[in-house]
Design an enzyme around this catalytic site. Structure first.
Site, PDB file in Angstrom:
ATOM      1  N   SER A   1       0.834  -1.188   0.000  1.00 38.62           N
ATOM      2  CA  SER A   1       0.000   0.000   0.000  1.00 38.62           C
ATOM      3  C   SER A   1       0.880   1.254   0.000  1.00 38.62           C
ATOM      4  O   SER A   1       1.734   1.401  -0.866  1.00 38.62           O
ATOM      5  CB  SER A   1      -0.950  -0.069   1.190  1.00 38.62           C
ATOM      6  OG  SER A   1      -2.017   0.810   1.044  1.00 38.62           O
TER       7      SER A   1
ATOM      8  N   ASP B   1      -8.451  -3.974  -6.682  1.00 28.98           N
ATOM      9  CA  ASP B   1      -7.999  -3.410  -5.405  1.00 28.98           C
ATOM     10  C   ASP B   1      -8.746  -2.101  -5.152  1.00 28.98           C
ATOM     11  O   ASP B   1      -8.718  -1.197  -5.989  1.00 28.98           O
ATOM     12  CB  ASP B   1      -6.481  -3.144  -5.460  1.00 28.98           C
ATOM     13  CG  ASP B   1      -5.883  -2.793  -4.115  1.00 28.98           C
ATOM     14  OD1 ASP B   1      -6.500  -1.989  -3.374  1.00 28.98           O
ATOM     15  OD2 ASP B   1      -4.786  -3.291  -3.816  1.00 28.98           O
TER      16      ASP B   1
ATOM     17  N   HIS C   1      -7.253  -5.809  -1.200  1.00 33.95           N
ATOM     18  CA  HIS C   1      -6.137  -4.862  -1.173  1.00 33.95           C
ATOM     19  C   HIS C   1      -4.836  -5.601  -0.931  1.00 33.95           C
ATOM     20  O   HIS C   1      -4.653  -6.217   0.121  1.00 33.95           O
ATOM     21  CB  HIS C   1      -6.393  -3.831  -0.075  1.00 33.95           C
ATOM     22  CG  HIS C   1      -5.358  -2.760   0.011  1.00 33.95           C
ATOM     23  ND1 HIS C   1      -4.760  -2.196  -1.096  1.00 33.95           N
ATOM     24  CD2 HIS C   1      -4.808  -2.134   1.082  1.00 33.95           C
ATOM     25  CE1 HIS C   1      -3.905  -1.270  -0.707  1.00 33.95           C
ATOM     26  NE2 HIS C   1      -3.911  -1.224   0.608  1.00 33.95           N
TER      27      HIS C   1
END
Length: 509
Positions: free
Chosen positions: A223, A450, A478
């Site tokens: 991320s 995602d 994710h």
């Protein structure tokens, strides 16, 4: 209330959701040419040669220490910042490769919490066998001189403010909440706010690399951690070793574009949830089609806006908290059954399920204490990129585009993007391409559906990096590593253990 550009992995619980991660660059000058060799950058020798004193963490198998870094890399004589580090040594068998630094994202997620709670225990055994698993809490985060902004009670109030204002009075209340949040950060943490950029943290990582005795930095970032890893590679390309950037962001985008892209990402995730939900006999959003499910969810939000419902707590479930709870569950399809149950409860005027999801998003403890995640998130994001909007009028003009990206979440995401307009420290970063010329192959991992880091960001980062290789997971959720795809895990394990990157464009399901 969501904070702009917030993302994380799901590995240590329901991840933080909502608005996007940070853009590019930050305070601190670029390193001198000597930083790409073995010598310390000019003026930083004392930091690169300090001795680490490892001690027992109180967590079985882990060691902890602290390291010093200059508060201001442009003025290293102006004082230090103390950063927390933890590691779990390679278990064997097999020859030790070096240290593997991990970061779960955020910005604001505790890398040490991620290491001790997941990575050093849950990463594939062959990786843990041959790497010392290492984490450093970024400056301003968790154990590393954390940014503080509001008390628990103040934060409770902040999270309940209406994110979809319907009139001028509600707009004023929302902007006042942003102003109070920023003022609290300045009052409690003003001295550190100018020095928590992603560039600063990337430079801290290079100091740690040297102190660990590694010639190159090996790293897995998820991320926001992908932006941190890409920034490191751009600053220190010849020191970049095996870098995995999972759930990537595009550092070339402006804040407004990133926020709108992520709005569309969460809409796509909701559509996947809704398509699954309407097939279930217990779907609280109907059992016909996804359009009806979206209509039902929007109606629930509208009802809560007018009449919040009890939760069994001293807080009611407001529209803002309910939205946050839904967003939190979009990070991983494993949370979908929990979300169905929470939505069904809300329809019975029991808001406890959605409140629980919202609390996990905000890292709120049952005692009412909040982790510093949201505070650090704003501090880093507002330093890394100029604000998406300069005031309410700009938001109003942009709302139609956001609602086009997501009829369900768009209006709230647009208004949440206003928070950095009131930040006390001017942004030092700007959007730009990140190329890391001269770096060894870097693996960029993208998931096609995602919600938090749209797949096109992974495509963009892999294209920008001069040695980028794109690895694709065709699925929901994710990030991809360690989430059930043998194809993804095998490709990344091979890269980490043997240094062989997957073929650019490889796809997994």
């Amino acid at each position: 209330m969501d904070t702009r550009r917030l993302l994380r992995t799901f590995a240590i619980g329901i991840g933080t959701a909502g608005l996007l991660i940070s853009g590019c660059s930050g305070s601190g000058s670029s390193p001198t040419a000597s930083a790409t060799g073995t010598a310390a950058p000019e003026g930083l020798s004392s930091y690169y040669t300090q001795k680490l004193s490892w001690r027992d963490c109180g967590v079985e198998g882990f060691e902890c220490t602290t390291m010093k870094a200059p508060k201001d890399y442009d003025k290293p004589d102006d004082g230090d910042i103390e950063l927390a580090v933890s590691r779990k040594k390679a278990t064997g068998p097999g020859q030790r490769i070096g240290s593997l630094l991990v970061n779960p994202g955020g910005p604001g997620g505790s890398a040490i919490g991620y290491l001790q709670g997941y990575a050093a225990l849950g990463y594939p055994a062959p990786v843990r066998a041959r790497y010392d698993m290492v984490a450093i809490d970024p400056r301003g985060v968790a154990r590393s001189e954390p940014v503080e902004c509001l008390t628990g009670k103040e934060m409770d109030t902040y999270t309940q403010v209406d994110q979809t204002p319907d009139d001028d009075a509600e707009v004023r209340k929302l902007t006042a909440a942003f102003e109070k949040f920023a003022a609290g950060c300045e009052k409690r943490s003003g001295e550190i706010l100018p020095y928590v950029s992603t560039v600063d943290t990337a430079r801290d990582m290079d100091v740690l690399r040297a102190l660990l005795g590694d010639e190159k930095l090996h790293y897995v970032g998820a991320s926001y951690g992908t932006f941190l890893g890409a920034t490191y590679a751009d600053l220190f390309p010849q020191r970049a070793g095996r870098l995995v950037l999972d759930g990537a962001m595009d550092p070339s985008l402006k804040a407004i574009d990133m926020n709108r892209d992520q709005t569309a990402g969460f809409e796509g995730a909701f559509q996947s949830f809704a398509a699954d939900c309407v097939k279930q006999p217990d779907c609280p959003l109907g059992t016909t089609n996804t359009a009806d499910a979206a209509t039902a969810l929007k109606q629930l939000f509208k009802d809560l806006d007018a009449n919040p419902i009890p939760t069994g707590d001293d807080r009611e479930l407001t529209e803002s908290l309910a939205t946050t709870g839904v967003i939190a569950a979009m990070y991983d399809e494993a949370a979908w059954p929990q979300l169905r149950e929470a939505l069904e409860g809300a329809q019975r005027s029991d808001g406890s399920g959605l409140l629980s999801l919202a609390d996990s998003y905000y890292e709120r403890e049952p005692s009412g204490k909040y982790a510093n995640l949201m505070f650090a998130n704003a501090a880093v994001n507002c330093l890394d990129l100029p604000p998406a909007f300069d005031g309410p009028d700009a938001v109003e003009k942009a709302v139609p585009d956001f609602e086009k990206a997501s009829p369900v979440f768009g209006r709230g995401f647009a208004w949440a993007s206003l928070n950095c307009a009131y930040w006390p420290t001017k942004a030092t970063g700007t959007p730009h391409r990140t190329e890391a010329k001269g770096a060894a192959p870097i693996v960029v991992v993208g998931t096609t559906r995602d919600p938090a880091t749209p797949y096109k960001w992974s495509e963009a980062l892999a294209e920008q990096l001069s040695s980028g290789t794109l690895l694709t997971y065709e699925g929901d959720g994710h990030t991809a590593y360690g989430r059930g795809s043998d194809c993804i895990d095998t490709a990344i394990n091979t890269y980490l253990l043997e240094g062989t990157a997957p073929t650019d464009g490889k796809k997994c399901t």
